[in-house]
Design a protein around this motif. Structure first.
Motif, PDB file in Angstrom:
ATOM      1  N   MET A 110       2.906  -3.808  -1.729  1.00  0.00           N
ATOM      2  CA  MET A 110       1.974  -2.696  -1.472  1.00  0.00           C
ATOM      3  C   MET A 110       2.304  -1.471  -2.315  1.00  0.00           C
ATOM      4  SD  MET A 110       1.288  -2.666   2.600  1.00  0.00           S
ATOM      5  CE  MET A 110       0.433  -4.011   3.390  1.00  0.00           C
ATOM      6  N   SER A 111       1.262  -0.718  -2.675  1.00  0.00           N
ATOM      7  CA  SER A 111       1.479   0.547  -3.394  1.00  0.00           C
ATOM      8  C   SER A 111       2.012   1.579  -2.389  1.00  0.00           C
ATOM      9  CB  SER A 111       0.152   1.039  -3.971  1.00  0.00           C
ATOM     10  OG  SER A 111      -0.713   1.370  -2.893  1.00  0.00           O
ATOM     11  N   GLN A 124      -0.581  -9.700   4.950  1.00  0.00           N
ATOM     12  CA  GLN A 124      -0.529  -8.833   3.751  1.00  0.00           C
ATOM     13  C   GLN A 124       0.925  -8.588   3.354  1.00  0.00           C
ATOM     14  OE1 GLN A 124      -2.889  -5.452   5.285  1.00  0.00           O
ATOM     15  NE2 GLN A 124      -3.696  -5.422   3.197  1.00  0.00           N
ATOM     16  N   LYS A 158       0.734   4.355  -1.603  1.00  0.00           N
ATOM     17  CA  LYS A 158      -0.369   4.839  -0.778  1.00  0.00           C
ATOM     18  C   LYS A 158      -0.657   3.872   0.381  1.00  0.00           C
ATOM     19  CE  LYS A 158      -5.030   6.521  -1.284  1.00  0.00           C
ATOM     20  NZ  LYS A 158      -6.267   6.277  -1.980  1.00  0.00           N
ATOM     21  N   GLU A 159      -0.634   2.586   0.049  1.00  0.00           N
ATOM     22  CA  GLU A 159      -0.913   1.576   1.086  1.00  0.00           C
ATOM     23  C   GLU A 159       0.191   1.576   2.146  1.00  0.00           C
ATOM     24  OE1 GLU A 159      -3.295  -1.971  -1.223  1.00  0.00           O
ATOM     25  OE2 GLU A 159      -1.190  -1.663  -1.721  1.00  0.00           O
ATOM     26  N   SER A 171      -0.093   4.455   4.608  1.00  0.00           N
ATOM     27  CA  SER A 171      -1.115   4.339   5.645  1.00  0.00           C
ATOM     28  C   SER A 171      -0.722   3.295   6.697  1.00  0.00           C
ATOM     29  CB  SER A 171      -2.487   4.020   5.042  1.00  0.00           C
ATOM     30  OG  SER A 171      -2.520   2.677   4.664  1.00  0.00           O
ATOM     31  N   LEU A 172       0.198   2.428   6.354  1.00  0.00           N
ATOM     32  CA  LEU A 172       0.665   1.409   7.300  1.00  0.00           C
ATOM     33  C   LEU A 172       1.794   1.944   8.180  1.00  0.00           C
ATOM     34  CD1 LEU A 172       0.066  -1.754   7.506  1.00  0.00           C
ATOM     35  CD2 LEU A 172       2.264  -2.011   6.393  1.00  0.00           C
TER      36      LEU A 172
END
Ligand code: SF4
Length: 318
Positions: free
Chosen positions: A79-80, A74, A82-83, A86-87
């Motif tokens: 990535m946004s 990925q 938000k993404e 979370s990572l």
């Protein structure tokens, strides 16, 4: 082994009032699950910038201008917010030189563990979270009773272990350690490196160890990436790089380590200073300091060549 991280043609720039700092330029790197990669080079060579890019924590005005960072396939760059939130911390953990600045001085350690768990694992009850924090402390070699203490009541080594625990409690599989032993004395440093080694086996953890301390790298790393002037000079297995460095910069770096077994009246040094990354030298960025530079080095960036299974960016191997 499965690939956990793949960096492709990554460039990171910092526009400033006198120009643009080309902190990382066209970097390619691949990490396999469970390996320890030592990322070494002089201050300002781009190794920390590369680490911060992976977790998208670059300080403004720094920005990724080109390339991809693939984590389990990925692209982190795309990535946004938000993404990435979370990572970060959940799957990829990062620890820094001074853990005191990363822990909240106003909260006890138990609260910091529990809040980390609550942020990423909705629906968890407080009792289970506390038990997991106790277990984590035990596996880090710290008595669970110390959960009720504040960060300032712990030693530097303990605080650094707590920071690793914050990542591992969420089952992170990639740990980026940016000069993690700089603030530790030599005995605590050795214990800390042993612990990292144990944790890596226990959790199949992949570690990027960013350091200028080649002793740390020798103790822990499977492979080494040598950076110079925002670019990658050489990548290879740790033992082969120490025994037979290919890139002239790596050779200079290793020969400037003091050796108590040799009768050296004077320590070897590398002439010159790191390049100005606002206006880097043409061709090979190392050419003004290189004892072997030739015509092509001054005009053309070296390609990356494979030599004995290692990667080296130098025209000597072209
Ligand atoms: Fe030296 Fe040329 Fe190799 Fe650069 S490319 S390290 S200047 S020999």
């Amino acid at each position: 082994m499965a690939t956990i991280l793949e960096i492709e043609d990554l460039s990171v720039h910092f526009p400033i009032n006198i120009g643009t700092v080309q902190a990382v330029q066209d970097v390619n790197l691949r990490l396999e699950q469970g390996e320890v990669m030592g990322l070494v080079g002089e201050s300002g060579c781009g190794k920390s910038t590369l680490g911060f890019s992976i977790v998208r924590l670059l300080r403004p005005p720094g920005k990724i201008v080109k390339g991809r960072i693939l984590y389990h396939g990925q692209d982190i760059v795309q990535m946004s917010q938000k993404e990435i939130l979370s990572l970060r911390g959940r799957k990829i953990a990062m620890i820094f030189q001074d853990p005191l600045t990363s822990l909240n001085p106003l909260f006890r350690i138990d609260r910091q563990f529990i809040e980390t768990l609550f942020t990423h694992e909705r629906g968890l009850d407080k009792k289970t979270a506390f038990r997991r924090a106790e277990k984590m402390l035990e596996s880090l070699g710290i008595s669970p009773e110390r959960l009720s203490e504040y960060p300032h009541q712990m030693s530097g080594g303990m605080r650094q272990r707590i920071m690793i625990g914050m990542g591992l409690i969420l089952n992170s599989d990639l740990l980026i350690a940016d000069e993690p032993t700089t603030a530790l004395d030599v005995i605590v440093e050795a214990q800390f490196l042993d612990l990292l080694n144990d944790l890596r086996r226990q959790y199949n953890l992949t570690i990027i160890l960013i350091t200028h301390n080649l002793g740390n790298v020798a103790q822990l790393a499977d492979r080494i990436t040598v950076m110079y002037g925002g670019t990658i000079a050489e990548v290879g297995q740790a033992n082969t790089i120490f025994e037979d460095p290919l890139h002239p910069y790596t050779q200079g770096l290793l020969s400037s380590i003091p050796n108590i077994k040799l009768d050296q009246p004077k320590l070897k040094t590398m002439p010159g200073s790191p390049p100005d990354l606002v206006d880097p030298p043409s061709g090979c960025v190392f050419h003004p300091r290189c004892p072997y530079d030739k015509e092509i080095c001054r005009v053309q960036k070296p390609e990356t060549f494979t030599e004995d299974g290692r990667l080296v960016s130098c025209w000597l191997y072209g």
